[in-house]
Design a protein around this motif. Sequence first.
Motif, PDB file in Angstrom:
ATOM      1  N   SER A 118     -64.927  -6.276  62.081  1.00 17.28           N
ATOM      2  CA  SER A 118     -66.374  -6.233  61.909  1.00 17.28           C
ATOM      3  C   SER A 118     -66.777  -5.434  60.677  1.00 17.28           C
ATOM      4  CB  SER A 118     -67.045  -5.647  63.152  1.00 17.28           C
ATOM      5  OG  SER A 118     -66.619  -4.317  63.332  1.00 17.28           O
ATOM      6  N   LEU A 119     -65.907  -4.597  60.178  1.00 14.91           N
ATOM      7  CA  LEU A 119     -66.181  -3.813  58.984  1.00 14.91           C
ATOM      8  C   LEU A 119     -65.742  -4.542  57.709  1.00 14.91           C
ATOM      9  CD1 LEU A 119     -67.267  -1.081  58.100  1.00 14.91           C
ATOM     10  CD2 LEU A 119     -64.978  -0.169  58.316  1.00 14.91           C
ATOM     11  N   ALA A 120     -64.849  -5.484  57.842  1.00 17.78           N
ATOM     12  CA  ALA A 120     -64.293  -6.165  56.671  1.00 17.78           C
ATOM     13  C   ALA A 120     -65.346  -6.987  55.935  1.00 17.78           C
ATOM     14  CB  ALA A 120     -63.126  -7.051  57.080  1.00 17.78           C
ATOM     15  N   LEU A 150     -68.582  -8.026  51.159  1.00 19.87           N
ATOM     16  CA  LEU A 150     -69.871  -8.377  50.567  1.00 19.87           C
ATOM     17  C   LEU A 150     -70.315  -7.317  49.570  1.00 19.87           C
ATOM     18  CD1 LEU A 150     -71.984 -10.604  50.768  1.00 19.87           C
ATOM     19  CD2 LEU A 150     -73.139  -9.228  52.484  1.00 19.87           C
ATOM     20  N   ALA A 151     -70.147  -6.050  49.940  1.00 17.55           N
ATOM     21  CA  ALA A 151     -70.487  -4.960  49.027  1.00 17.55           C
ATOM     22  C   ALA A 151     -69.599  -5.001  47.786  1.00 17.55           C
ATOM     23  CB  ALA A 151     -70.344  -3.618  49.733  1.00 17.55           C
TER      24      ALA A 151
END
Length: 78
Positions: free
Chosen positions: A5-7, A12-13
């Motif tokens: 979920s953090l990937a 994107l950032a």
Amino acid sequence: MNSASLAFPLSLAGWFWLPNLVTRQLLTLYHQFLVSRYGSSAVPARRGPAWQLQYRIAYATAVLGYLTYNLIEAARST
């Protein structure tokens, strides 16, 4: 929070900030090389046509490098 979920937000950032950051660093290094090799007259005027061409080439290099990195990481994780 798990890594899956953090990937996505990190990726994107990365696509949002990294290409411009890397492009500026590449241009700085390239222009320092030009100054050390040929003198300060070899660096084009900022926002001139030659500078814009160099910026586009550096930006494309940064994007392709980051894309390659992401593809390799995706292939490794599968």
